[in-house]
Design a protein around this motif. Structure first.
Motif, PDB file in Angstrom:
ATOM      1  N   ASN A 151      33.786  28.015  37.532  1.00  0.00           N
ATOM      2  CA  ASN A 151      34.768  28.833  36.812  1.00  0.00           C
ATOM      3  C   ASN A 151      34.623  30.320  37.080  1.00  0.00           C
ATOM      4  O   ASN A 151      35.374  31.125  36.531  1.00  0.00           O
ATOM      5  N   GLN A 211      30.728  30.681  43.719  1.00  0.00           N
ATOM      6  CA  GLN A 211      30.775  29.446  42.929  1.00  0.00           C
ATOM      7  C   GLN A 211      29.817  28.402  43.501  1.00  0.00           C
ATOM      8  O   GLN A 211      29.076  27.752  42.756  1.00  0.00           O
ATOM      9  N   ARG A 226      42.288  29.350  37.652  1.00  0.00           N
ATOM     10  CA  ARG A 226      41.260  30.359  37.386  1.00  0.00           C
ATOM     11  C   ARG A 226      41.964  31.682  37.139  1.00  0.00           C
ATOM     12  O   ARG A 226      42.888  32.033  37.867  1.00  0.00           O
ATOM     13  N   ASN A 231      41.509  26.324  44.635  1.00  0.00           N
ATOM     14  CA  ASN A 231      42.068  25.962  43.333  1.00  0.00           C
ATOM     15  C   ASN A 231      42.329  24.469  43.160  1.00  0.00           C
ATOM     16  O   ASN A 231      43.043  24.070  42.239  1.00  0.00           O
ATOM     17  N   LEU A 252      39.376  34.997  47.437  1.00  0.00           N
ATOM     18  CA  LEU A 252      39.213  33.554  47.219  1.00  0.00           C
ATOM     19  C   LEU A 252      37.967  33.032  47.928  1.00  0.00           C
ATOM     20  O   LEU A 252      37.200  32.237  47.367  1.00  0.00           O
ATOM     21  N   TYR A 310      38.762  42.129  37.907  1.00  0.00           N
ATOM     22  CA  TYR A 310      39.536  43.139  38.627  1.00  0.00           C
ATOM     23  C   TYR A 310      39.448  44.480  37.906  1.00  0.00           C
ATOM     24  O   TYR A 310      39.102  44.564  36.736  1.00  0.00           O
ATOM     25  N   GLU A 345      34.853  34.437  46.004  1.00  0.00           N
ATOM     26  CA  GLU A 345      34.644  33.680  44.764  1.00  0.00           C
ATOM     27  C   GLU A 345      34.119  32.283  45.059  1.00  0.00           C
ATOM     28  O   GLU A 345      33.199  31.804  44.386  1.00  0.00           O
ATOM     29  N   ASN A 346      34.688  31.635  46.044  1.00  0.00           N
ATOM     30  CA  ASN A 346      34.273  30.280  46.402  1.00  0.00           C
ATOM     31  C   ASN A 346      32.804  30.241  46.820  1.00  0.00           C
ATOM     32  O   ASN A 346      32.060  29.336  46.426  1.00  0.00           O
ATOM     33  N   ARG A 396      41.428  35.779  36.678  1.00  0.00           N
ATOM     34  CA  ARG A 396      40.554  36.948  36.773  1.00  0.00           C
ATOM     35  C   ARG A 396      40.794  37.838  35.563  1.00  0.00           C
ATOM     36  O   ARG A 396      41.918  38.001  35.108  1.00  0.00           O
ATOM     37  N   THR A 413      35.058  33.910  38.451  1.00  0.00           N
ATOM     38  CA  THR A 413      36.063  34.730  39.140  1.00  0.00           C
ATOM     39  C   THR A 413      35.556  36.163  39.173  1.00  0.00           C
ATOM     40  O   THR A 413      34.762  36.579  38.327  1.00  0.00           O
TER      41      THR A 413
END
Length: 187
Positions: free
Chosen positions: A135, A128, A23, A11, A121, A140, A124-125, A25, A137
């Motif tokens: 951006n 990305q 960010r 983040n 995390l 859920y 997602e990273n 979700r 995410t």
């Protein structure tokens, strides 16, 4: 926070990693068709992209002759995270010859929330970085009031086959995916 010292902690962005990036979700049932299509396309890209940074062990330390015969293989980005989630629930080595059997630190212990937060995390990273979409995410699913798997549809995470409930419907986005993770290998 991670294996690569050049990455900012989660983040944070910018040349000195001082700019905070918020960010959020979204509920999978509240995303647009375009966002859903993008999410599925990113999962498909991850499934078909070999990780540049990670490999998986396919043998025990003893099978590797105490490390002198390395037994590792490449893995795609999607299966890497399936593999990590699976193995966090397996027998745990505590050093020496001590093994805790049938314990799941990620799901049946106080580590549930922090482990899954870090897992998401990291996932997602990686997506990305793979897509260039800072951006992105993972949506859920709020399953608290669900009486069935409401995301188990061909439009989302895969519906059940009409004659064999153990496999996905052929109309599912994921029905052609193969899993080759050495999940049944005992380490």
């Amino acid at each position: 926070m991670g294996f690569h010292c050049g990455d900012c902690k989660f983040n944070f962005v910018g040349p000195n990693c001082t700019e905070r990036r918020l960010r959020i979700r979204k509920d999978i049932f509240r995303i647009s068709v375009g966002e859903k299509d993008q999410f599925l396309a990113y999962l498909n890209l991850a499934k078909h992209t070999t990780s540049r940074d990670f490999v998986i062990a396919v043998g025990t330390y003893a099978q590797m002759n105490n490390g002198s015969n390395p037994m590792f293989r490449d893995i795609n980005m999607y299966d890497l995270f399936v593999w990590m989630h699976y193995y966090v629930s397996r027998d745990t080595l505590l050093g020496g010859t001590s093994v805790w059997r049938d314990i799941d630190f990620a799901h049946e212990a106080p580590g549930f929330l922090p482990w899954h937060r870090l897992f998401l995390l990291m996932w997602e990273n990686e997506i990305q970085k793979l897509t260039g979409n800072a951006n992105f995410t993972i949506p859920y699913w709020d399953w608290r009031d669900a009486e069935t798997c409401t995301i188990c549809t061909d439009e989302l995470m895969g519906g059940r086959h009409s004659t064999n409930p153990d496999i996905l419907s052929p109309g599912s986005f994921f029905s052609s995916w193969q899993m080759d993770l050495y999940l049944n290998t005992v380490f």
